[in-house]
Motif scaffolding. Structure first.
Motif, PDB file in Angstrom:
ATOM      1  N   SER A 131       0.979  -1.232  -0.013  1.00 24.08           N
ATOM      2  CA  SER A 131       0.049  -0.046  -0.035  1.00 24.08           C
ATOM      3  C   SER A 131       0.951   1.110   0.097  1.00 24.08           C
ATOM      4  O   SER A 131       0.321   2.205   0.331  1.00 24.08           O
ATOM      5  N   THR A 132       2.154   1.107  -0.206  1.00 23.95           N
ATOM      6  CA  THR A 132       3.058   2.270  -0.362  1.00 23.95           C
ATOM      7  C   THR A 132       3.539   2.562  -1.573  1.00 23.95           C
ATOM      8  O   THR A 132       4.005   1.726  -2.602  1.00 23.95           O
ATOM      9  N   ILE A 133       3.425   3.857  -2.069  1.00 20.88           N
ATOM     10  CA  ILE A 133       4.055   4.148  -3.466  1.00 20.88           C
ATOM     11  C   ILE A 133       5.590   4.453  -3.188  1.00 20.88           C
ATOM     12  O   ILE A 133       6.058   5.204  -2.251  1.00 20.88           O
ATOM     13  N   VAL A 134       6.288   3.587  -3.870  1.00 17.70           N
ATOM     14  CA  VAL A 134       7.866   3.702  -3.580  1.00 17.70           C
ATOM     15  C   VAL A 134       8.487   4.642  -4.604  1.00 17.70           C
ATOM     16  O   VAL A 134       9.786   4.976  -4.323  1.00 17.70           O
ATOM     17  N   HIS A 135       7.895   4.970  -5.712  1.00 15.15           N
ATOM     18  CA  HIS A 135       8.279   5.822  -6.772  1.00 15.15           C
ATOM     19  C   HIS A 135       7.375   6.471  -7.134  1.00 15.15           C
ATOM     20  O   HIS A 135       6.091   5.804  -7.729  1.00 15.15           O
ATOM     21  N   TRP A 136       7.444   7.741  -7.683  1.00 12.09           N
ATOM     22  CA  TRP A 136       6.408   8.627  -8.312  1.00 12.09           C
ATOM     23  C   TRP A 136       7.141   9.674  -8.988  1.00 12.09           C
ATOM     24  O   TRP A 136       7.716  10.754  -8.604  1.00 12.09           O
ATOM     25  N   THR A 137       7.086   9.423 -10.258  1.00  9.76           N
ATOM     26  CA  THR A 137       7.507  10.460 -11.194  1.00  9.76           C
ATOM     27  C   THR A 137       6.355  10.835 -12.100  1.00  9.76           C
ATOM     28  O   THR A 137       6.182  10.311 -13.161  1.00  9.76           O
ATOM     29  N   VAL A 138       5.817  11.823 -11.806  1.00  9.78           N
ATOM     30  CA  VAL A 138       4.367  12.476 -12.533  1.00  9.78           C
ATOM     31  C   VAL A 138       4.732  13.795 -12.710  1.00  9.78           C
ATOM     32  O   VAL A 138       4.468  14.531 -11.754  1.00  9.78           O
ATOM     33  N   PRO A 139       5.001  14.244 -13.931  1.00  4.73           N
ATOM     34  CA  PRO A 139       5.042  15.756 -14.176  1.00  4.73           C
ATOM     35  C   PRO A 139       4.034  16.755 -13.616  1.00  4.73           C
ATOM     36  O   PRO A 139       2.919  16.262 -13.985  1.00  4.73           O
ATOM     37  N   GLY A 140       4.094  17.631 -12.886  1.00  5.61           N
ATOM     38  CA  GLY A 140       3.300  18.470 -12.503  1.00  5.61           C
ATOM     39  C   GLY A 140       2.149  17.894 -11.496  1.00  5.61           C
ATOM     40  O   GLY A 140       1.502  18.636 -10.810  1.00  5.61           O
ATOM     41  N   ARG A 141       2.646  16.676 -10.921  1.00  5.53           N
ATOM     42  CA  ARG A 141       1.883  16.116  -9.598  1.00  5.53           C
ATOM     43  C   ARG A 141       2.895  15.979  -8.757  1.00  5.53           C
ATOM     44  O   ARG A 141       3.784  15.074  -8.883  1.00  5.53           O
ATOM     45  N   SER A 142       2.831  16.497  -7.329  1.00  5.89           N
ATOM     46  CA  SER A 142       3.595  16.204  -6.156  1.00  5.89           C
ATOM     47  C   SER A 142       2.980  14.730  -5.814  1.00  5.89           C
ATOM     48  O   SER A 142       1.960  14.396  -5.632  1.00  5.89           O
ATOM     49  N   GLU A 143       4.022  14.274  -5.079  1.00  7.43           N
ATOM     50  CA  GLU A 143       3.804  12.744  -4.597  1.00  7.43           C
ATOM     51  C   GLU A 143       2.770  13.008  -3.385  1.00  7.43           C
ATOM     52  O   GLU A 143       3.188  13.814  -2.455  1.00  7.43           O
ATOM     53  N   PRO A 144       1.682  12.161  -3.551  1.00 11.52           N
ATOM     54  CA  PRO A 144       0.785  12.258  -2.260  1.00 11.52           C
ATOM     55  C   PRO A 144       1.216  11.787  -1.209  1.00 11.52           C
ATOM     56  O   PRO A 144       2.017  10.721  -1.008  1.00 11.52           O
ATOM     57  N   THR A 145       0.928  12.191  -0.016  1.00 11.89           N
ATOM     58  CA  THR A 145       1.304  11.573   1.457  1.00 11.89           C
ATOM     59  C   THR A 145       0.149  11.541   2.249  1.00 11.89           C
ATOM     60  O   THR A 145      -0.954  12.369   2.151  1.00 11.89           O
TER      61      THR A 145
END
Length: 345
Positions: free
Chosen positions: A258-272
């Protein structure tokens, strides 16, 4: 929301506990009656929850004080009991999988529609915050063209788990790593990437004495052109969290448990959020929380009141079963298959 939605539960095994716990924490819901073929189980749950009980689920369905029925019996009985529920005019929340084959799933979906009742299949992982965030990003096109989705479910189940009941590990009543343990990830796969166009599958039973597979593999191509891979197993020691990796032309998202371990999404900050990392079921199917069952029950209650479809429909459950069925068929025939279009479309 209405003051009180009245629930009945058919099946008093360990899975029922998640539904009971969820109902207990919903102010607008109450558990009216439970049913089990085993009198001692039904009575024990009823005594604990302060509700009625019966050993004949048809008596439960005949009650006028039941609005929604949760079916938490063994997988092979879902379709037949589900049909009885919707034909009795009750709204239905049915545990995964919706059925063990597409034909039964189609009959159940069509019967729910004919009786004008809501049908939802338990796929509670859709309600987890990280999966909701990923779905929004995909729907907004922030990853660009979707290229590849990888699903890996390296779970572990002991032989004693399969030996604990005669139906476990059977094709007709339980299914293997794909139909049983893998179905949640397959639902997410279809929710994220859309309908599958072609599939090539392989299955094997490598480390357990049972009829169904303990290892299933597939290569997919989706209707949108993206590719996909699936690995689901109950033979991987000591067992690890499932992963879903999504690769688009503009970026990538990697999900572990249930954990996002990588997030590369232009224009979108990684949710916490506080709940990240909550995950279970790797070696013990009972080691999950009921929070997201609660979310799904609330969604179904709201959908009945609004007349809108729930987030997880009967058709969604059907598509997950169809994918597993086609993987099995492809493995048996040793060739790539094109998935048939669901007749209800």
């Amino acid at each position: 929301m209405l003051a009180n939605w009245r629930f009945g539960i058919i099946g008093c095994g360990s899975v029922a506990d998640f539904h009971i716990e969820a109902i207990r924490h919903i102010e607008e819901a109450s558990l009216v009656v439970v049913s089990s073929r085993v009198e001692a189980k039904a009575q024990a749950v009823a005594d604990r929850e302060g509700c009625a009980w019966t050993t004949d689920y048809r008596e439960l369905l005949a009650r006028s004080d039941v609005d929604i029925v949760c079916v938490t019996t063994s997988s092979g009985s879902h379709a037949a009991i589900g049909l009885a529920v919707v034909n009795a005019g009750k709204h239905l929340i049915i545990e995964k999988p919706i059925s063990m084959n597409v034909n039964d799933a189609e009959r159940l979906v069509q019967a729910a529609r004919a009786n004008n009742v809501t049908l939802s299949v338990i796929s509670q992982r859709r309600f987890e915050a990280q999966n909701q965030a990923i779905k929004r990003v995909l729907d907004e096109g922030a990853l660009g063209k979707l290229l590849l989705v990888e699903v890996s479910l390296p779970f572990h189940r002991s032989q004693s788990y399969y030996d604990s009941a005669e139906w476990r590990g059977t094709i007709a009543e339980d299914g293997g790593a794909l139909m049983n343990q893998g179905i949640h990830c397959l639902d997410l796969l279809l929710w994220f990437a859309g309908d599958v166009h072609t599939v090539f599958g392989k299955v094997a039973t490598q480390t357990h004495e049972m009829e169904a597979e303990d290892l299933g593999l597939a290569i997919l191509q989706f209707k949108n052109g993206a590719f996909g891979t699936i690995m689901a197993s109950t033979s991987i020691a000591p067992g690890f969290a499932a992963t879903i990796n999504l690769y688009g032309e503009k970026g990538s998202i990697k999900l572990e448990g249930s954990t996002i371990v990588h997030w590369t999404v232009p224009g979108r900050s990684e949710p916490t959020w506080a709940q990240a990392g909550a995950y279970g079921g790797i070696t013990d199917p009972r080691s999950i929380a009921s929070d997201f069952h609660q979310s799904q029950l609330l969604d179904v209650m709201a959908s009945i009141e609004s007349g809108d479809e729930p987030l997880v429909t009967g058709e969604a459950g059907l598509r997950a079963v169809q994918l597993v069925e086609q993987i099995y068929k492809s493995a048996a025939e040793g060739r790539q298959l094109t998935l048939p279009q669901y007749k209800g479309e």
